[in-house]
Write an enzyme that holds these catalytic residues in place. Structure first.
Site, mmCIF file in Angstrom:
data_model
loop_
_atom_site.group_PDB
_atom_site.id
_atom_site.type_symbol
_atom_site.label_atom_id
_atom_site.label_comp_id
_atom_site.label_asym_id
_atom_site.label_seq_id
_atom_site.Cartn_x
_atom_site.Cartn_y
_atom_site.Cartn_z
ATOM 1 N N LYS A 7 56.549 83.609 28.529
ATOM 2 C CA LYS A 7 56.685 83.764 29.978
ATOM 3 C C LYS A 7 55.348 84.170 30.615
ATOM 4 O O LYS A 7 54.445 84.638 29.919
ATOM 5 C CB LYS A 7 57.750 84.830 30.265
ATOM 6 C CG LYS A 7 59.141 84.445 29.763
ATOM 7 C CD LYS A 7 60.186 85.461 30.201
ATOM 8 C CE LYS A 7 61.559 85.057 29.682
ATOM 9 N NZ LYS A 7 62.630 85.943 30.215
ATOM 10 N N PHE A 55 70.332 89.076 39.203
ATOM 11 C CA PHE A 55 68.912 89.032 38.849
ATOM 12 C C PHE A 55 68.325 87.618 38.864
ATOM 13 O O PHE A 55 67.131 87.440 38.658
ATOM 14 C CB PHE A 55 68.680 89.666 37.466
ATOM 15 C CG PHE A 55 69.442 89.006 36.348
ATOM 16 C CD1 PHE A 55 68.963 87.851 35.748
ATOM 17 C CD2 PHE A 55 70.646 89.534 35.888
ATOM 18 C CE1 PHE A 55 69.659 87.221 34.724
ATOM 19 C CE2 PHE A 55 71.349 88.915 34.860
ATOM 20 C CZ PHE A 55 70.845 87.757 34.276
ATOM 21 N N HIS A 108 61.300 83.620 26.034
ATOM 22 C CA HIS A 108 62.636 83.040 26.079
ATOM 23 C C HIS A 108 62.836 82.230 24.812
ATOM 24 O O HIS A 108 61.888 81.620 24.313
ATOM 25 C CB HIS A 108 62.786 82.119 27.300
ATOM 26 C CG HIS A 108 64.019 81.275 27.268
ATOM 27 N ND1 HIS A 108 65.265 81.804 27.533
ATOM 28 C CD2 HIS A 108 64.211 79.973 26.963
ATOM 29 C CE1 HIS A 108 66.172 80.826 27.390
ATOM 30 N NE2 HIS A 108 65.549 79.713 27.060
HETATM 31 O O1 DGI Z 1 68.221 85.029 26.055
HETATM 32 P P1 DGI Z 1 67.647 86.304 26.570
HETATM 33 O O2 DGI Z 1 66.404 86.121 27.381
HETATM 34 O O3 DGI Z 1 67.498 87.368 25.528
HETATM 35 O O4 DGI Z 1 68.741 86.926 27.547
HETATM 36 P P2 DGI Z 1 69.677 86.254 28.631
HETATM 37 O O5 DGI Z 1 69.803 84.786 28.412
HETATM 38 O O6 DGI Z 1 70.923 87.065 28.704
HETATM 39 O O7 DGI Z 1 68.904 86.504 30.004
HETATM 40 C C1 DGI Z 1 67.877 85.636 30.419
HETATM 41 C C2 DGI Z 1 66.838 86.410 31.179
HETATM 42 O O8 DGI Z 1 67.386 86.953 32.357
HETATM 43 C C3 DGI Z 1 66.299 87.619 30.420
HETATM 44 O O9 DGI Z 1 65.255 87.268 29.561
HETATM 45 C C4 DGI Z 1 65.858 88.519 31.523
HETATM 46 C C5 DGI Z 1 66.867 88.245 32.597
HETATM 47 N N1 DGI Z 1 67.979 89.214 32.563
HETATM 48 C C6 DGI Z 1 69.093 89.155 31.794
HETATM 49 N N2 DGI Z 1 69.910 90.183 32.027
HETATM 50 C C7 DGI Z 1 69.289 90.919 32.999
HETATM 51 C C8 DGI Z 1 68.071 90.304 33.320
HETATM 52 N N3 DGI Z 1 67.214 90.768 34.232
HETATM 53 C C9 DGI Z 1 67.547 91.907 34.857
HETATM 54 N N4 DGI Z 1 66.715 92.394 35.771
HETATM 55 N N5 DGI Z 1 68.718 92.561 34.589
HETATM 56 C C10 DGI Z 1 69.627 92.114 33.673
HETATM 57 O O10 DGI Z 1 70.680 92.712 33.446
#
Ligand code: DGI
Length: 154
Positions: free
Chosen positions: A13, A59, A120
Site C-alpha cells: 500500500k 471505513f 493487502h
Molecule cells: O484482508 P485484510 O486487509 O487483513 O482485512 P479486511 O479485508 O478485513 O479489510 C481491508 C482493509 O480495510 C484493511 O486492510 C484496513 C481496512 N479496515 C478493515 N477493518 C477496518 C479497517 N479500517 C478501519 N479504519 N477500521 C476497521 O475496522
C-alpha cells in the site's frame, strides 16, 4: 500429499512504499515466486474494485482515499497454498494485534495503523483470480507458477 501451485495478489500500500525492498526480500525468503509485478497509482475505480467487499462500511471512503493517495506495488505471487501462506506472512489486519501475537509478520514490522497497514493480500483463491485480472489483465500461468509467455526472473 502435494498441493497445486496457487496465485495470490499481494499489494504494498502507499504507506509502505519506503519498505518495498525489505518487504520483497521477506516475500522471497518465505518461498514465494514473484510471477509478475507492477507499480502504479490506483484510480478510484480500481481501488473500489479491489475492496468492493467493503463497500458501504464506515471505513470504506477512507480506505479508497488511502489506496489512491500514492504509488502502489502489485505483486502476483505463486506458491503452493499461496493465498493462506501470504495472509499468514502478512499477519492480522490490526498492527497492534500483529505486534503482540505475530511479531515476525510483515504488518508487525511495517504497519502503522488499521488503515495504513502496509499490505493487502487476497482472502481466497477466487478473489485472487478476479483481482489479478482487474489489475494485470488476462494472464495465464504455467503449472510451476510462472507466467505463460514470460521468461522467469532469475
Ligand atoms: O484482508 P485484510 O486487509 O487483513 O482485512 P479486511 O479485508 O478485513 O479489510 C481491508 C482493509 O480495510 C484493511 O486492510 C484496513 C481496512 N479496515 C478493515 N477493518 C477496518 C479497517 N479500517 C478501519 N479504519 N477500521 C476497521 O475496522
Amino acid at each position: 500429499f502435494f498441493f497445486p501451485m496457487q496465485q495470490t495478489l499481494a499489494v504494498v500500500k502507499p504507506d509502505a512504499q519506503e519498505h518495498k525492498d525489505a518487504i520483497i526480500a521477506r516475500i522471497k525468503e518465505a518461498g514465494f515466486n514473484i510471477a509478475f509485478q507492477k507499480e502504479t497509482a490506483l484510480t478510484e475505480e480500481l481501488a473500489q474494485q479491489l475492496y468492493t467487499e467493503h463497500e458501504g462500511k464506515e471505513f470504506y471512503p477512507q480506505l479508497v482515499e488511502h489506496m489512491t493517495s500514492g504509488p502502489t506495488l502489485f505483486l502476483v505471487l505463486s506458491q503452493e497454498e499461496a493465498v493462506d501462506r501470504f495472509r499468514f506472512l502478512m499477519g492480522p489486519t490490526n498492527p497492534e494485534q500483529a505486534k503482540e501475537a505475530f511479531p515476525d509478520s510483515l504488518r508487525a514490522q511495517f504497519a502503522s495503523d488499521m488503515l495504513k497497514n502496509a499490505l493487502h493480500g487476497s482472502s481466497n483463491p477466487d478473489h485472487a483470480q478476479e483481482k489479478i485480472k482487474a489489475i494485470f489483465g488476462d494472464i495465464e500461468f504455467n503449472t510451476d507458477g510462472t507466467v505463460k509467455g514470460m521468461e522467469p526472473e532469475l
